[in-house]
Design a protein around this motif. Structure first.
Motif, PDB file in Angstrom:
ATOM      1  N   GLY A 118      -4.131   3.892  -3.231  1.00  0.00           N
ATOM      2  CA  GLY A 118      -3.014   2.986  -3.039  1.00  0.00           C
ATOM      3  C   GLY A 118      -3.463   1.469  -2.949  1.00  0.00           C
TER       4      GLY A 118
ATOM      5  N   TYR B  73       0.842  -1.331  -0.106  1.00  0.00           N
ATOM      6  CA  TYR B  73      -0.202   0.201  -0.105  1.00  0.00           C
ATOM      7  C   TYR B  73       0.798   1.469  -0.034  1.00  0.00           C
ATOM      8  CZ  TYR B  73      -3.955  -3.169   1.230  1.00  0.00           C
ATOM      9  OH  TYR B  73      -4.793  -4.229   1.485  1.00  0.00           O
ATOM     10  N   GLU B  74       0.227   2.464  -0.029  1.00  0.00           N
ATOM     11  CA  GLU B  74       1.080   3.735  -0.308  1.00  0.00           C
ATOM     12  C   GLU B  74       1.068   4.200   1.156  1.00  0.00           C
ATOM     13  OE1 GLU B  74       1.666   7.500  -3.116  1.00  0.00           O
ATOM     14  OE2 GLU B  74      -0.118   6.153  -3.490  1.00  0.00           O
TER      15      GLU B  74
ATOM     16  N   ARG C 151      -5.068   9.886  -1.852  1.00  0.00           N
ATOM     17  CA  ARG C 151      -3.887   9.090  -2.186  1.00  0.00           C
ATOM     18  C   ARG C 151      -3.588   7.482  -1.499  1.00  0.00           C
ATOM     19  NH1 ARG C 151       1.464  12.453  -3.085  1.00  0.00           N
ATOM     20  NH2 ARG C 151       2.062  10.322  -3.837  1.00  0.00           N
TER      21      ARG C 151
END
Length: 829
Positions: free
Chosen positions: A280, A259-260, A276
């Motif tokens: 992600g 994941y981000e 964001r």
């Protein structure tokens, strides 16, 4: 919207249909027969669709296809609709019979829907909560935040302040933007065997999320909490970190690096950072990892953890136990400053080994330059790690930061996948010198494959299955190709990287620290990677590959458990003997049972005599032959010679249909290899319980053919195994075709698919286009000359005879290869 159908309305519809049929039968039998045949053809079309869908779901269950759960739901929905259509067509064919089938079908459908269901989860406020309030509450805060908050309650472990945007906020965001149906439409296309489609789906879902509006009910509390968190203890402004914290993350599966997470986020950009991180969740690598570890998208809702940025002199990862040996030392990995390069697999860190028992003596240090982590800080870190291991009752993977004043702060603590001690295998033969030695074991095991250089691989689709990837570093994005990789050899990176964690979970061997990897290994060469020894050997080294491999990561997962409940309701088959009194709607236990019942009863209805004298359509007649099968022919016109028009039974030499005669010539040829059945004395019982050909004269157990002069539709009954041949054979080459379907058998799934591979190889050899799914095969040949259609149909007849009980006789790939060679040697003459 139509009103729901009650029992009374259903009876009215049935009575109306029956009256209409009676009227046609008395006054216009030809119209009735045409309508009956049209309903039969439609039923066969839905039967084909059902069998394809059942086979596709079996493929997923048995691990032959790796897809998103949304695809399973989509396939099952199409199957349920097709089954409903089959039942409706059977009612049109035979309105006075099987009146209870729709109700029993509804019961099975209800249980299928229950097996498909994934609980929706809560979306109630508050949507933003302080970090301490979610200790241990992974359902609301995700694994990362729940674990960190719980660690903070230990007292002796310092964690940063922070807040969580909950999983309820994520669900509310999707609901408010009507995003869930759109996301599912893309996810149902996800098949890891088609990486380009996966990349397209991931990009489109991320575009949907980043383009959506964050509801005020989430955006307002998020902005307020971000402003408050961005003020330091002395009033100084701080930047924030926005970190993923999905449900299932840092739990049974780590989702390490998939994941981000964002660093240095200004507080007024918190909403953008939130979107964001949520987007992600749908990166191609994250979707791939989630599918491989067996989770549905709904089971991994995203929470987002906001923390203040922590000043770092050094940072890294601590493994509280680096092997299954309980006395094995702790391992600390450290880099100067922030640890993004470390966990991203882009650098080789300092490594320290510390004793597990207090006072945690420094046993060993490997560093490239000057020491990074002071010994005193390392010993304090080990003490914190042991406290976390005791609190969570499992070995821990701890992410830490060392501040300017020497204070240690824990940013993350999660269960770690503990490998066994490196395998001790017999050494390779003396004549197999290694190509690489001295590498580091980032993920253990041994595997063989073909070398590919990362510099020449531009996309996941360019990586063939079974690749040994040689790469400069170990970025987390490599997880997107994990199902295609046999092993990885890296110049830099370490066991502390996110991809190394993922590789250990997936059982993927990874060797690091091989500085001359691109020179020592040749692209295109087959090699064996022994990650336990940090070595690479040329060719396939059997002694290394004989080690047991790790189970698939999806085994025991939520998706695997649901499939275990779902597949018997979809693909189970209990209605096996059409002549049995148990072959009844009250006995159906699966959608496959309903399909089988509807097909058998439709065939019986279609090939029964139609009124006095069978007005409007010739009745089905038995074909007398020496073959160990029973067949009935229904002539649509020109399918048999006129001299046989009044005969109650037919001989093969009375067949005039060009495709039917060609198929029969192959079935009945003197050298056609009809195999003997197994040595079972009770042939009747064997016919009812195995894949043998039913030898009874009962029409319920017979094969059938609908024929005309140029056309044949043949349904061959081979017990649990059946085939369909549909062919047009005439002087117009552009119209000629042969369609062939082959499914089932009395043996286990692996033996059935082994037989299917034999059939596929033979058909491919003779120019057919072949597609397989599970134990179902479809093949086609089109636009070929009349004489070639006849030759291929004769070959099919020979093939069908030869494959009788073949699934029970094949014991492995070697048997299959020999059988194919013998068949081709006979038929190519």
């Amino acid at each position: 919207m139509p009103a729901p159908q009650t029992a009374d309305s259903g009876l009215f519809v049935f009575s109306k249909e029956l009256f209409r049929r009676w009227t046609y039968q008395v006054f216009a039998p030809g119209v009735l027969l045409r309508e009956k045949y049209n309903a039969f053809r439609e039923l066969l079309r839905f039967d084909d669709a059902c069998l394809e869908l059942i086979a596709a779901i079996e493929d997923i269950h048995y691990g032959q296809a790796a897809v998103d759960w949304a695809r399973v739901v989509h396939l099952a929905r199409r199957l349920r609709i097709s089954v409903e259509e089959m039942v409706a067509r059977l009612t049109r064919l035979s309105p006075a019979h099987h009146l209870d089938l729709p109700e029993y079908a509804k019961k099975v459908d209800f249980y299928v829907q229950m097996a498909l269901d994934v609980p929706a989860g809560d979306m109630a406020p508050p949507f933003v909560v302080p970090l301490p309030e979610v200790a241990g509450d992974a359902a609301r805060a995700g694994g990362k935040a729940a674990n960190l908050a719980r660690a903070g309650r230990l007292g002796r472990v310092a964690v940063p302040p922070g807040f969580v945007v909950t999983t309820g906020a994520f669900r509310y965001f999707l609901e408010a933007g009507e995003l869930r149906p759109k996301i599912d439409r893309w996810l149902r296309r996800v098949d890891l065997a088609r990486p380009n489609e996966l990349a397209e789906a991931a990009a489109e879902i991320r575009r949907l999320i980043l383009g959506a509006r964050l509801p005020d009910e989430v955006a307002g509390p998020l902005a307020e909490a971000a402003r408050a968190l961005a003020v330091g203890p002395d009033g100084e402004p701080l930047l924030l970190a926005a970190r993923s914290s999905a449900v299932a993350e840092d739990g049974r599966a780590s989702f390490a690096g998939q994941y981000e997470s964002l660093l240095d986020v200004p507080p007024d950009e918190a909403a953008t950072a939130y979107l964001r991180v949520v987007a992600g969740k749908y990166a191609a690598k994250a979707i791939t990892y989630r599918v491989l570890t067996g989770y549905a998208d709904e089971e991994t809702p995203m929470a987002v953890l906001f923390l203040p940025m922590v000043p770092a002199v050094a940072s890294g990862v601590l493994y509280t136990r680096d092997s299954a040996d309980e006395d094995a030392p702790m391992a600390a990995y450290a880099v100067p400053g922030l640890g993004a390069d470390l966990v991203g697999g882009a650098t080789t860190p300092e490594r320290l080994a510390l004793s597990r028992r207090p006072p945690h003596i420094l046993l060993d240090r490997h560093t490239l330059d000057a020491p990074v982590l002071p010994e005193a800080a390392a010993r304090k870190l080990a003490a914190l790690g042991l406290a976390l291991e005791n609190a969570f009752e499992a070995p821990q993977d701890v992410e830490w930061v060392l501040g300017p004043a020497g204070a240690l702060t824990v940013l993350q603590s999660r269960p770690m996948a503990v490998e066994g001690a490196p395998a001790v295998a017999p050494p390779p033969r003396p004549d197999v010198p290694p190509l690489v030695v001295g590498g580091g074991r980032a993920s253990g095991g041994a595997a063989a494959g073909t070398v590919r250089f990362a510099a020449t691989v531009l996309d996941v689709a360019d990586i063939p299955p079974g690749t040994v990837l040689v790469t400069p570093t170990l970025p987390p994005a490599l997880a997107r190709a994990a199902d295609r990789l046999a092993a990885v050899v890296a110049v830099a990176g370490s066991r502390a990287g996110h991809f190394a964690s993922v590789a250990r979970e997936l059982g993927l061997p990874v060797v690091t620290g091989v500085e001359d990897a691109f020179h020592a290994l040749a692209e295109g060469a087959v090699v064996t990677v022994d990650a336990d020894a940090g070595a690479v050997y040329p060719g396939r080294v059997a002694s290394l590959l004989a080690r047991p491999r790790q189970n698939r990561p999806s085994e025991g997962s939520p998706v695997a458990e649901r499939l275990g409940r779902l597949v018997p309701l979809i693909a189970g088959l209990t209605l096996t003997d059409p002549a049995s009194p148990d072959f009844a709607p009250s006995r159906v236990k699966s959608l496959h049972d309903i399909v089988r019942f509807a097909h058998e009863k439709a065939v019986t209805e279609m090939f029964s005599l139609v009124g006095p004298g069978a007005r409007g359509l010739a009745s089905a007649r038995k074909l007398k032959s020496h073959l160990p099968m029973t067949m009935y022919l229904l002539d649509l016109g020109g399918g048999v010679f006129e001299s046989a028009a009044k005969d109650k039974e037919l001989r093969p030499d009375q067949i005039r249909s060009a495709p039917m005669w060609a198929l029969w010539s192959g079935l009945a040829a003197d050298d056609t290899p009809w195999p003997e059945g197994p040595p079972i004395t009770d042939d009747t019982a064997f016919d009812q319980t195995s894949g043998g050909i039913f030898a009874s004269d009962s029409k319920h157990l017979a094969s059938y053919a609908v024929v005309s002069d140029l056309y044949a539709h043949v349904m061959l009954r081979f017990g649990y195994h059946f085939t369909v041949v549909d062919a047009l054979c005439g002087p117009a080459e552009s119209q000629n075709f042969v369609n062939f379907r082959f499914k089932g058998g009395g043996a286990g799934y692996e033996q059935r698919t082994l037989r299917l591979s034999c059939v596929r190889r033979i058909l491919t050899h003779f120019g057919f286009t072949v597609r397989t799914s599970g134990d179902l095969l479809d093949a086609s040949l089109a636009r070929v000359p009349e004489h070639l259609v006849q030759k291929r149909l004769a070959m099919l007849g020979c093939l069908l005879a030869a494959t009788r009980l073949l699934d029970m006789r094949l014991s492995g790939e070697a048997d299959a290869d020999a059988w194919v060679d013998r068949f081709l040697a006979r038929t190519d003459r």
